[in-house]
Design an enzyme around this catalytic site. Structure first.
Site, mmCIF file in Angstrom:
data_model
loop_
_atom_site.group_PDB
_atom_site.id
_atom_site.type_symbol
_atom_site.label_atom_id
_atom_site.label_comp_id
_atom_site.label_asym_id
_atom_site.label_seq_id
_atom_site.Cartn_x
_atom_site.Cartn_y
_atom_site.Cartn_z
ATOM 1 N N ARG A 187 0.875 -1.179 0.000
ATOM 2 C CA ARG A 187 0.000 0.000 0.000
ATOM 3 C C ARG A 187 0.904 1.219 0.000
ATOM 4 N NH1 ARG A 187 -2.351 3.749 3.501
ATOM 5 N NH2 ARG A 187 -4.567 4.188 3.152
ATOM 6 N N SER A 230 -12.673 -3.360 1.111
ATOM 7 C CA SER A 230 -12.891 -2.737 2.419
ATOM 8 C C SER A 230 -14.379 -2.524 2.655
ATOM 9 C CB SER A 230 -12.173 -1.387 2.490
ATOM 10 O OG SER A 230 -10.782 -1.545 2.340
ATOM 11 N N LYS A 236 -6.162 6.721 7.489
ATOM 12 C CA LYS A 236 -7.407 7.132 6.837
ATOM 13 C C LYS A 236 -8.125 8.131 7.735
ATOM 14 C CE LYS A 236 -8.375 3.204 3.850
ATOM 15 N NZ LYS A 236 -9.431 2.296 3.366
#
Length: 220
Positions: free
Chosen positions: A47, A116, A145
């Site tokens: 990621r 997700s 996030k």
């Protein structure tokens, strides 16, 4: 599919997600991921939100090779194109990536698709979209996030109950709070900073693996 449904479920136990911002001087992402995999991580996702595509693809290929030699599933975050070009085992996408796109059709039937979700409705939609597993969070808040919602153990349990595919919890999980997830019935935990931000990522991985096994065993 290279990995069976049961193998994917077992691989959720300790799901490591890369974060190069924690690298120390002289370290490469591959160096740290090698230690993490050798210390027991059961799944790896690359990621790298701020890496330019060429470098992202290069690093994804390096990590794919590391995982392949250890028979550990490896997926790419968000980029279907890089997932396909590097020959990864699959891709992990968010809810926004599903809008107007059939990700399952793009990657084919044999690659792993992770999606997700934060609610029962999102989890059911993810399963219907062809997901092989769902990443659910954020359970304890997260710095990665900004708009993540915290979820209770009860909410996690409701999501697990609503789908037949594996569920991995994510969001602020570390050695100090993982035990709070006992009874949630999740198949494992996804971790970023508690591994990659640790002084010794390998030792942190070993500790978290033991704690994740204890958590799953306690579900009953």
């Amino acid at each position: 599919m290279k990995f069976t449904r049961d193998e994917i479920r077992r691989s959720m136990l300790l799901y490591a997600i890369s974060d190069r911002t924690w690298l120390k001087e002289g370290e490469s992402l591959a160096d740290v991921c090698r230690r993490v995999l050798d210390s027991g991580a059961t799944f790896l996702q690359i990621r790298e939100k701020d890496l330019e595509p060429g470098r992202f693809a290069q690093e994804a290929e390096e990590l794919r090779q590391l995982c392949q030699r250890r028979n550990v599933p490896f997926v790419v975050n968000d980029s279907v194109e890089i997932a396909l070009s590097c020959g990864s085992d699959g891709v992990h996408v968010g809810q926004s990536d599903l809008r107007g796109r059939d990700i399952r059709a793009l990657i084919g039937p044999d690659r792993i698709l992770g999606i997700s979700a934060g609610t029962v409705a999102e989890a059911k939609a993810a399963q219907e979209a062809g997901a092989d597993y769902i990443g659910v969070g954020a359970v304890f808040g997260t710095s990665t996030k900004k708009d993540a919602r915290n979820l209770t153990v009860e909410a996690l349990r409701d999501i697990v109950r609503a789908v037949s595919i594996p569920v991995v919890a994510i969001g602020g999980i570390n050695a100090g709070n993982i035990a709070q997830l006992k009874g949630s019935n999740v198949d494992g935990v996804a971790v970023i900073s508690a591994i990659f931000g640790a002084e010794d990522p390998g030792a942190a991985t070993s500790q978290l693996l033991a704690l994740a096994k204890d958590m799953v065993a306690a579900h009953g």
